[in-house]
Write a protein that holds these residues in place. Structure first.
Motif, PDB file in Angstrom:
ATOM      1  N   LEU A  31       0.830  -1.212   0.000  1.00  0.00           N
ATOM      2  CA  LEU A  31       0.000   0.000   0.000  1.00  0.00           C
ATOM      3  C   LEU A  31       0.862   1.259   0.000  1.00  0.00           C
ATOM      4  N   LEU A  32       1.943   1.242   0.777  1.00  0.00           N
ATOM      5  CA  LEU A  32       2.826   2.412   0.823  1.00  0.00           C
ATOM      6  C   LEU A  32       3.509   2.629  -0.527  1.00  0.00           C
ATOM      7  N   THR A  33       3.987   1.535  -1.119  1.00  0.00           N
ATOM      8  CA  THR A  33       4.655   1.661  -2.421  1.00  0.00           C
ATOM      9  C   THR A  33       3.668   2.117  -3.490  1.00  0.00           C
ATOM     10  N   ARG A  34       2.452   1.569  -3.459  1.00  0.00           N
ATOM     11  CA  ARG A  34       1.461   1.960  -4.460  1.00  0.00           C
ATOM     12  C   ARG A  34       1.066   3.423  -4.292  1.00  0.00           C
ATOM     13  N   ALA A  35       0.972   3.879  -3.044  1.00  0.00           N
ATOM     14  CA  ALA A  35       0.640   5.286  -2.801  1.00  0.00           C
ATOM     15  C   ALA A  35       1.706   6.203  -3.404  1.00  0.00           C
TER      16      ALA A  35
END
Length: 673
Positions: free
Chosen positions: A292-296
């Motif tokens: 989720l952090l990388t996608r954000a």
């Protein structure tokens, strides 16, 4: 009727077969109650006949559809298939009408899928199903809800309609759960050859290839799935996959996304990485923190800021103290120029782990880095100023937060203002020795910077060195009075009184030496340290007059006059004369005349003496004549008379005397006196 006659005959041959046939007759005649009774008698018979039981199970399944018991319908047909698949197919083709067959197949597909996805709770069943556990009922409870049973059901559906893709996929899913992966792959490959763009088939094949260790083939299938753009097909598939296979898919998709991001940073590559990360998040059940952090961050690179915030929020919902999510969301707000939200998130992140946030700030572009540090400094300054202005004891948490921000600023950008702010926070926290140490480390023992020298002076005041503090504080007064006013909050009342006296005395000395610019700083310091004492305001106004800064001097004298109350008439008269002179300098003659009249009214000898020195009686009389003439022309005779009368007290001007005579003539019908 024929079935009734045969059943009532003395011979009981083919009794179950006749009951099943009569049941279907009742079913077609819409007599569901009679049909159900016949089917139940066949199923519950102590010595069941397989062929008759299959017919009865198929018939009872149809009745249960009309009653809304789709799950029980599926159980009946699974049991029939387990008894004899060919017979079940023949029964459906022979006894189920065409207008009901389509609904039956759809219901069986959906229920079979839900059984594999474990979305059905097996506790519910009909009363008749629970009534007896004999004969076929006992067999019905065995394995009917397992993958082999669904496989039998799917095989039935494929035989009934070989062109239906959903039935083939159901069959492949059942084979997968039975551990027969190669057979499932063969069936899916056949389905894919017929429809190469079928997303549910691609998703299943990709997992099976990864499970077999064929990473390249799995990647190709995933890329085809991404190009189609239908990631929703993964949701039902993931419910069927085993835990270890979901973990395999999650780790592979995460690894693939990171590999893509290490290469090209073009929009197409970032979008492909986002798709892989989305697969990984789905495989993890909807929450995978690192993905989720990388996608954000990827969404942020593409400019999709609101979507990026959505992913950061998903992480913070589970972990409100997640530093990467807080700082990441703060940077997104920075890009959107949302100052309040950005500062709030970054301060929250700094409070949790400043060591992780500072490198992230330093990694920003210079422009963004300057904006972040500027906003943090602005927020910190405003908060500290508010705390000092209220004179309340600052809360420990607030000061701790300010210390965290100030310390981070000194590490992200080593500018003078950041070190000054850190020193101020230390002083507010009562850590004077620590503040002095930091100040000297940052600026040296004899700082050249006025703001630093002023702080050093305040810290020296703690040791009663008033004389030494006045000079640097006066220099700050010339540059930034607001900062000096803030700084004086750290000085107690007694020291401020001594400081005001010392500054005023030094200001007088400098004015005698005609060094009015230097004197102005000392007089400003005296004003601020004395909380705007009228005496020191008069001194500063005089200094400003010498520097021809009439507007600023006028503001000081306005404050003095507003404070008139207990002052003597003589003092008040002098103030009005000073105010009048300033108004004349600013070409505001009418207001100046009013102040001179008030001065004459309060103390005429003093006023006349002051006027004689400056601006001069003759000059001021001309101004009085001009203003009186304007009032006369506007027929304001009473005001014109008053101004003329006071003007004649200053000087017996012939022009004023003529004007007074004209006033008498023009207003002969009015009582002026």
């Amino acid at each position: 009727d024929m079935c009734e006659q045969l059943l009532t005959a003395e011979q009981s041959t083919y009794h179950n077969t006749l009951l099943a046939l009569r049941g279907f007759c009742c079913l077609h005649a819409q007599n569901h109650h009679g049909a159900l009774q016949d089917f139940q008698r066949v199923i519950e018979h102590e010595s069941p006949h397989p062929s008759s039981c299959i017919k009865a199970l198929c018939g009872r399944g149809l009745i249960r559809i009309s009653g809304g018991s789709n799950y029980l319908t599926a159980l009946d047909y699974i049991t029939a298939c387990q008894l004899k698949l060919d017979e079940t197919i023949f029964t459906i083709k022979s006894y189920v009408p065409w207008n009901q067959r389509g609904l039956l197949l759809k219901v069986l597909q959906e229920e079979g899928q839900m059984m594999l996805q474990k979305k059905r709770y097996p506790g519910g069943s009909s009363v008749s199903f629970q009534k007896k556990q004999t004969g076929l009922c006992t067999f019905l409870t065995l394995k009917s809800r397992d993958a082999p049973g669904v496989f039998q059901l799917a095989s039935l559906l494929v035989e009934l309609d070989s062109s239906d893709e959903a039935s083939r996929i159901l069959c492949a899913d059942a084979l997968y759960q039975m551990g027969r992966g190669e057979e499932a792959q063969e069936m899916l490959s056949l389905a894919l050859s017929r429809n190469p763009q079928r997303a549910p088939v691609l998703a299943r094949l990709a997992l099976l290839q990864l499970k077999r260790g064929f990473v390249y083939d799995g990647n190709q299938l995933l890329r085809r799935l991404i190009r189609i753009g239908d990631s929703s097909c993964l949701l039902p598939v993931l419910d069927i996959f085993q835990d270890e296979d979901r973990e395999l898919l999650q780790s592979h998709c995460r690894w693939r996304a990171l590999a893509i991001l290490k290469g090209k940073q073009e929009a197409a590559a970032i979008k492909e990485a986002i798709a892989h990360l989305s697969f990984a998040i789905l495989a993890a059940g909807g929450y995978a923190e690192d993905c989720l952090l990388t996608r954000a961050r990827c969404y942020g690179r593409l400019g999709q800021m609101k979507t990026a915030i959505f992913d950061f929020n998903a992480v913070l919902k589970e972990d409100p103290r997640n530093v990467q999510a807080l700082s990441g969301r703060g940077f997104v707000h920075l890009a959107l120029r949302q100052q309040k939200e950005a500062v709030q998130d970054l301060i929250s992140a700094l409070k949790v782990e400043a060591g992780a946030v500072i490198p992230a700030i330093l990694s920003l572009k210079p422009e963004a880095q300057g904006l972040v540090t500027g906003w943090l400094l602005q927020h910190g300054r405003a908060t500290l100023s508010e705390l000092m202005a209220t004179k309340e004891v600052p809360g420990e948490e607030t000061l701790r937060d300010l210390l965290t921000v100030a310390k981070a600023l000194t590490k992200t950008c080593r500018t003078a203002q950041h070190h000054i702010f850190y020193t101020d926070v230390l002083m507010a926290n009562g850590e004077h020795q620590e503040a002095l140490k930091h100040l000297q480390e940052a600026f040296g023992r004899c700082p050249a910077e006025d703001f630093a020298r002023a702080r050093l002076a305040v810290l020296q005041l703690q040791s009663r060195n008033v004389a030494g503090a006045a000079a640097p504080l006066s220099a700050l007064a010339r540059r930034d009075e607001k900062d000096l006013a803030f700084l004086l909050n750290f000085v107690d009342t007694k020291h401020q009184q001594h400081l005001a006296q010392a500054a005023a005395q030094e200001g007088k000395v400098l004015m005698k030496g005609h060094d009015h610019q230097q004197a102005l700083g000392y007089h400003s310091l005296a004003v601020l340290a004395s909380r705007a004492s009228p005496r020191y305001l008069r001194h500063r106004a005089a200094c400003l007059m010498h520097l021809k800064k009439y507007e600023k001097a006028l503001k000081d004298m306005e404050k003095v006059i507003q404070g008139h109350g207990c002052n003597s008439p003589k003092t008040q008269a002098g103030d009005h004369c000073c105010q009048g002179f300033l108004l004349l300098a600013l070409a505001r003659e009418e207001a100046a005349v009013q102040h001179y009249m008030q001065a004459l009214q309060l103390d005429e000898p003093l006023a006349l003496g002051t006027i004689t020195e400056c601006p001069g009686r003759e000059s001021l009389t001309k101004t009085f004549h001009k203003i009186a003439q304007d009032n006369f022309e506007k027929q304001r005779y009473e005001e014109a008379w008053k101004i003329t009368d006071y003007g004649l007290k200053i000087d017996k001007s012939s022009e004023l005397q003529k004007l007074k005579a004209r006033l008498k003539r023009e207003a002969s019908s009015c009582s002026i006196h």
